[in-house]
Design a protein around this motif. Structure first.
Motif, PDB file in Angstrom:
ATOM      1  N   MET A  42      20.075  16.237  -8.418  1.00  0.00           N
ATOM      2  CA  MET A  42      19.045  15.719  -9.318  1.00  0.00           C
ATOM      3  C   MET A  42      19.233  14.441 -10.468  1.00  0.00           C
ATOM      4  O   MET A  42      19.830  14.133 -11.381  1.00  0.00           O
ATOM      5  CB  MET A  42      18.481  17.126 -10.286  1.00  0.00           C
ATOM      6  N   SER A  43      19.334  13.051  -9.897  1.00  0.00           N
ATOM      7  CA  SER A  43      20.420  11.964  -9.897  1.00  0.00           C
ATOM      8  C   SER A  43      19.003  11.396 -11.106  1.00  0.00           C
ATOM      9  O   SER A  43      18.576  11.844 -11.018  1.00  0.00           O
ATOM     10  CB  SER A  43      21.022  11.052  -9.117  1.00  0.00           C
ATOM     11  N   GLY A  44      19.157  10.268 -10.736  1.00  0.00           N
ATOM     12  CA  GLY A  44      17.982   9.687 -11.915  1.00  0.00           C
ATOM     13  C   GLY A  44      17.214   9.624 -10.847  1.00  0.00           C
ATOM     14  O   GLY A  44      15.852   9.034 -11.063  1.00  0.00           O
ATOM     15  N   GLU A  45      17.593   8.807  -9.357  1.00  0.00           N
ATOM     16  CA  GLU A  45      16.742   8.201  -8.397  1.00  0.00           C
ATOM     17  C   GLU A  45      15.584   9.577  -8.649  1.00  0.00           C
ATOM     18  O   GLU A  45      14.288   9.901  -8.314  1.00  0.00           O
ATOM     19  CB  GLU A  45      17.333   7.992  -7.468  1.00  0.00           C
ATOM     20  N   PHE A  46      15.267  11.026  -8.393  1.00  0.00           N
ATOM     21  CA  PHE A  46      15.073  11.475  -8.752  1.00  0.00           C
ATOM     22  C   PHE A  46      14.071  11.454  -9.732  1.00  0.00           C
ATOM     23  O   PHE A  46      12.713  12.352  -9.082  1.00  0.00           O
ATOM     24  CB  PHE A  46      15.953  13.341  -8.423  1.00  0.00           C
ATOM     25  N   TRP A  47      14.275  11.281 -10.986  1.00  0.00           N
ATOM     26  CA  TRP A  47      13.858  11.807 -12.164  1.00  0.00           C
ATOM     27  C   TRP A  47      12.538  10.563 -12.170  1.00  0.00           C
ATOM     28  O   TRP A  47      11.873  11.152 -12.591  1.00  0.00           O
ATOM     29  CB  TRP A  47      14.173  12.437 -13.106  1.00  0.00           C
ATOM     30  N   MET A  48      13.072   9.822 -11.468  1.00  0.00           N
ATOM     31  CA  MET A  48      12.040   8.412 -10.667  1.00  0.00           C
ATOM     32  C   MET A  48      11.038   8.809 -10.630  1.00  0.00           C
ATOM     33  O   MET A  48       9.984   8.638 -10.444  1.00  0.00           O
ATOM     34  CB  MET A  48      13.185   7.360 -10.796  1.00  0.00           C
ATOM     35  N   ASN A  49      11.368   9.616  -9.022  1.00  0.00           N
ATOM     36  CA  ASN A  49      10.471  10.037  -8.375  1.00  0.00           C
ATOM     37  C   ASN A  49       9.626  10.798  -9.000  1.00  0.00           C
ATOM     38  O   ASN A  49       7.478  10.880  -8.592  1.00  0.00           O
ATOM     39  CB  ASN A  49      10.459  10.694  -6.918  1.00  0.00           C
ATOM     40  N   LEU A  56       1.034  -0.809  -0.049  1.00  0.00           N
ATOM     41  CA  LEU A  56       0.033   0.408  -0.328  1.00  0.00           C
ATOM     42  C   LEU A  56       0.997   1.282  -0.183  1.00  0.00           C
ATOM     43  O   LEU A  56       0.809   2.389  -0.449  1.00  0.00           O
ATOM     44  CB  LEU A  56      -0.435  -0.083   1.112  1.00  0.00           C
ATOM     45  N   SER A  57       2.062   0.912   0.873  1.00  0.00           N
ATOM     46  CA  SER A  57       2.597   2.326   0.390  1.00  0.00           C
ATOM     47  C   SER A  57       3.632   2.683  -0.400  1.00  0.00           C
ATOM     48  O   SER A  57       3.741   3.619  -0.783  1.00  0.00           O
ATOM     49  CB  SER A  57       4.159   2.461   1.554  1.00  0.00           C
ATOM     50  N   VAL A  58       4.044   1.672  -0.992  1.00  0.00           N
ATOM     51  CA  VAL A  58       4.173   1.463  -2.761  1.00  0.00           C
ATOM     52  C   VAL A  58       3.981   2.415  -3.786  1.00  0.00           C
ATOM     53  O   VAL A  58       4.034   2.910  -4.713  1.00  0.00           O
ATOM     54  CB  VAL A  58       4.989   0.350  -3.011  1.00  0.00           C
ATOM     55  N   VAL A  59       2.507   2.510  -3.653  1.00  0.00           N
ATOM     56  CA  VAL A  59       1.706   2.925  -4.066  1.00  0.00           C
ATOM     57  C   VAL A  59       1.061   4.413  -4.240  1.00  0.00           C
ATOM     58  O   VAL A  59       0.887   5.491  -4.541  1.00  0.00           O
ATOM     59  CB  VAL A  59      -0.138   1.680  -4.617  1.00  0.00           C
ATOM     60  N   MET A  60       1.157   5.279  -2.937  1.00  0.00           N
ATOM     61  CA  MET A  60       0.811   6.152  -2.361  1.00  0.00           C
ATOM     62  C   MET A  60       2.072   7.461  -3.021  1.00  0.00           C
ATOM     63  O   MET A  60       3.121   6.854  -3.546  1.00  0.00           O
ATOM     64  CB  MET A  60       0.856   6.036  -1.010  1.00  0.00           C
ATOM     65  N   THR A  65       4.626   8.939  -1.047  1.00  0.00           N
ATOM     66  CA  THR A  65       5.911   8.369  -0.897  1.00  0.00           C
ATOM     67  C   THR A  65       7.150   8.342  -1.866  1.00  0.00           C
ATOM     68  O   THR A  65       8.350   9.044  -1.151  1.00  0.00           O
ATOM     69  CB  THR A  65       5.906   6.606  -1.082  1.00  0.00           C
ATOM     70  N   TYR A  66       7.004   9.008  -3.204  1.00  0.00           N
ATOM     71  CA  TYR A  66       8.063   9.460  -4.038  1.00  0.00           C
ATOM     72  C   TYR A  66       8.665  10.720  -3.505  1.00  0.00           C
ATOM     73  O   TYR A  66       9.059  11.251  -4.319  1.00  0.00           O
ATOM     74  CB  TYR A  66       7.083   8.946  -6.065  1.00  0.00           C
ATOM     75  N   LEU A 116       5.238  10.659  -9.894  1.00  0.00           N
ATOM     76  CA  LEU A 116       3.774  11.662  -9.477  1.00  0.00           C
ATOM     77  C   LEU A 116       3.607  12.433 -10.725  1.00  0.00           C
ATOM     78  O   LEU A 116       2.033  11.972 -10.156  1.00  0.00           O
ATOM     79  CB  LEU A 116       5.415  12.494  -8.964  1.00  0.00           C
ATOM     80  N   ALA A 117       4.210  12.280 -12.017  1.00  0.00           N
ATOM     81  CA  ALA A 117       3.546  12.880 -12.972  1.00  0.00           C
ATOM     82  C   ALA A 117       2.563  12.090 -13.403  1.00  0.00           C
ATOM     83  O   ALA A 117       1.425  12.286 -13.743  1.00  0.00           O
ATOM     84  CB  ALA A 117       4.487  13.707 -14.336  1.00  0.00           C
ATOM     85  N   VAL A 118       2.985  10.371 -13.723  1.00  0.00           N
ATOM     86  CA  VAL A 118       2.534   9.467 -14.359  1.00  0.00           C
ATOM     87  C   VAL A 118       1.180   9.477 -13.353  1.00  0.00           C
ATOM     88  O   VAL A 118      -0.099   9.342 -13.626  1.00  0.00           O
ATOM     89  CB  VAL A 118       2.717   7.771 -14.331  1.00  0.00           C
TER      90      VAL A 118
END
Length: 77
Positions: A44-51, A21-25, A28-29, A55-57
């Motif tokens: 602003m590494s790759g992990e930042f842009w993945m988050n 459930l926490s992964v879907v919220m 979290t990101y 959020l955008a999706v």
């Protein structure tokens, strides 16, 4: 949502049945992105842009679901 998204404590402390459930919220990101860039100084590494991408999706999907089920009604006077 704040208690389940890892804002106040680490997600590894959650019971195994709540972790999915926490992964879907989306919070979290958001929290992971803010924490990585401000606390751990990763920037602003790759992990930042993945988050940001997740959020955008999440925002686009919820907007489309909301626009599908919202009924526009003409104002009558």
């Amino acid at each position: 949502m704040m208690f389940l998204s890892g804002i106040f404590f680490d997600l590894s402390m959650l019971p195994s049945y709540i972790k999915p459930l926490s992964v879907v919220m989306p919070l979290t990101y958001f929290a992971n992105g803010i924490r990585d860039s401000m606390v751990y100084d990763i920037g602003m590494s790759g992990e930042f842009w993945m988050n940001i991408g997740i959020l955008a999706v999440w925002g686009i999907v919820t907007f489309l679901i909301g626009s599908k089920f919202y009924n526009w009604k003409a104002e009558t006077r």
